[in-house]
Scaffold this motif. Structure first.
Motif, mmCIF file in Angstrom:
data_model
loop_
_atom_site.group_PDB
_atom_site.id
_atom_site.type_symbol
_atom_site.label_atom_id
_atom_site.label_comp_id
_atom_site.label_asym_id
_atom_site.label_seq_id
_atom_site.Cartn_x
_atom_site.Cartn_y
_atom_site.Cartn_z
ATOM 1 N N VAL A 19 -0.969 1.647 -7.540
ATOM 2 C CA VAL A 19 -0.875 2.343 -6.262
ATOM 3 C C VAL A 19 -1.180 1.352 -5.148
ATOM 4 N N CYS A 20 -0.318 1.285 -4.148
ATOM 5 C CA CYS A 20 -0.508 0.368 -3.019
ATOM 6 C C CYS A 20 0.007 1.034 -1.762
ATOM 7 N N GLN A 21 -0.208 0.389 -0.616
ATOM 8 C CA GLN A 21 0.320 0.939 0.620
ATOM 9 C C GLN A 21 1.841 0.907 0.602
ATOM 10 N N LYS A 22 2.442 1.853 1.292
ATOM 11 C CA LYS A 22 3.900 1.925 1.315
ATOM 12 C C LYS A 22 4.472 0.808 2.164
ATOM 13 N N THR A 23 5.604 0.262 1.696
ATOM 14 C CA THR A 23 6.307 -0.782 2.425
ATOM 15 C C THR A 23 7.700 -0.290 2.770
ATOM 16 N N ALA A 24 8.365 -1.030 3.643
ATOM 17 C CA ALA A 24 9.711 -0.644 4.068
ATOM 18 C C ALA A 24 10.719 -0.953 2.974
ATOM 19 N N GLY A 25 11.519 0.053 2.609
ATOM 20 C CA GLY A 25 12.577 -0.154 1.629
ATOM 21 C C GLY A 25 12.043 -0.626 0.298
ATOM 22 N N ASP A 26 12.651 -1.673 -0.273
ATOM 23 C CA ASP A 26 12.217 -2.209 -1.557
ATOM 24 C C ASP A 26 11.373 -3.456 -1.369
ATOM 25 N N GLU A 27 10.797 -3.626 -0.180
ATOM 26 C CA GLU A 27 9.976 -4.798 0.097
ATOM 27 C C GLU A 27 8.750 -4.806 -0.806
ATOM 28 N N PRO A 31 8.090 4.020 -3.269
ATOM 29 C CA PRO A 31 7.206 3.757 -2.125
ATOM 30 C C PRO A 31 5.758 4.152 -2.430
ATOM 31 N N GLY A 32 4.898 3.150 -2.460
ATOM 32 C CA GLY A 32 3.476 3.409 -2.666
ATOM 33 C C GLY A 32 3.022 3.480 -4.104
ATOM 34 N N VAL A 33 3.925 3.367 -5.074
ATOM 35 C CA VAL A 33 3.520 3.399 -6.487
ATOM 36 C C VAL A 33 4.592 2.734 -7.329
#
Length: 393
Positions: free
Chosen positions: A173-181, A139-141
């Protein structure tokens, strides 16, 4: 000699001094932290050339709303969303390039340095298990084993024992997404806490003024009316301007029907809100707003980077009293559509403007723009039919 790059990774938040939500740095009083905008980051880099001496701006000259990439050679790529120009994704690459050397840390532990190569097994030991695939995504990376050359992809699924020593080529690095989305790099940045107080939209009401909407959506709107709103009102609603500029250029008054002596008496001054992409011309005698200028911050134009992009929209008349969604034309619409929206019958006469005339040594592939006057509105348009500025009077 370039300075060494030493940064800490914060999954879903940022890398080093760059954050997806804001800039983690001290900024002078003349600058405004408005949250991850292209304008803010470029302003930071321009004021710190020692840390990042080589910066390339990559964009599509045919579209004002495609993503913009900043290459901070040789290690960092910053991707900004195309519409609102917000920092969307950070990529660190060439981890072992010694010019300059780079160190990557996480929770105060060193992941990669000139003396330590980051490998698949090191990522797994630090971040734990994750979903199967060619890359290690959390999540997020996520960590990629392909470099910029994009060679043959690895086989998906569980890695072989020898894959444990695979060298990490890129860290994203990016914004966190739900699960493995998966996060779409062409999408806009999702609303986050750092946007609070940032301008969400500027709704233009011709012959009247502006309605400014801010994040979060529950925040009260600010209405600015030409001929009514005072300089003191602007300071109360928007804070002090970044700069006050006293008007010196009166060349356009040759086209005015106002008496010359009246113009000279009321020359006026500008309130520059660079962080919102808006200028206000204030009357020198009554101190009320006379004119409003909104800037689109299109890469490749003479005004690029002077102002943050203002997300403006010109609002038309509602079809009836019960219509709460009147038609609008946005800053990303082409000039032909906006022109027809303002004047369906004919295009007004065109004046030529070359802003590089005022800047010695500045050359651009397409420096000439057109000024087209409508009833209460003047549009500055590029040769590619993109609207650079909107002037309301």
């Amino acid at each position: 000699m370039f300075p060494e790059l030493d940064v800490e990774i914060r999954p879903g938040v940022g890398l080093g001094q760059f954050e997806l939500g804001m800039l983690q740095t001290s900024i002078s009083s003349e600058q405004c932290v408005d949250g991850m905008s292209l304008w803010t980051v470029l302003d930071l880099l321009r004021n710190d050339p020692h840390s990042f001496p080589q910066v390339d701006v990559k964009y599509d000259p045919d579209s004002p709303t495609t993503p913009v990439i900043l290459h901070l050679r040789p290690h960092l790529d910053l991707l900004f969303s195309g519409t609102y120009q917000r920092l969307h994704t950070i990529c660190m690459k060439k981890l072992q390039d010694p010019h300059p050397p780079a160190t990557l840390r996480y929770n105060k532990a060193t992941l990669s340095s000139p003396n330590e190569v980051l490998r698949r097994v090191g990522v797994s030991r630090t971040f734990g298990p994750t979903y199967a695939g060619d890359d290690l995504r959390y999540p997020g990376v996520w960590f990629s084993f392909e470099d910029d050359s994009r060679g043959e992809p690895l086989n998906s699924g569980s890695p072989h024992p020898e894959d444990k020593i695979q060298e990490v080529k890129r860290v994203i690095v990016c914004q966190k997404t739900a699960g493995d989305e998966a996060d779409d790099v062409l999408s806009e940045v999702r609303v986050c806490e750092a946007m609070l107080g940032d301008l969400e939209s500027a709704i233009i009401k011709v012959h009247d003024g502006l309605i400014l909407n801010f994040y979060p959506s529950s925040a009260p709107s600010v209405r600015i009316r030409i001929g009514i709103t005072t300089a003191q009102d602007l300071i109360c609603d928007l804070g002090s301007p970044v700069r006050v500029h006293y008007r010196e250029d009166n060349r356009m008054t040759i086209h005015s029907k106002t008496k010359k002596e009246d113009i000279e008496i009321d020359s006026g001054y500008f309130y520059n809100y660079f962080q919102h992409g808006i200028d206000f011309l204030i009357s020198g005698t009554t101190h009320v707003v006379k004119k409003i200028i909104l800037h689109t911050n299109i890469p490749g134009t003479a005004l690029f980077q002077r102002y943050k992009r203002c997300p403006w929209a010109i609002e038309g008349q509602p079809e009836d009293d019960e219509d709460d969604t009147p038609p609008r034309k946005w800053f990303y619409d082409r000039f032909e559509a906006i022109s027809h929206f303002l004047s369906p019958r004919e295009i007004p006469p065109t004046m030529q403007l070359d802003r590089t005339d005022e800047e010695d040594g500045l050359t651009l592939p397409s420096s000439t723009t057109k000024l087209l006057g409508f009833d209460g509105v003047v549009l500055e348009v590029t040769e590619a039919a993109h609207v650079v500025t909107v002037m309301l009077f």
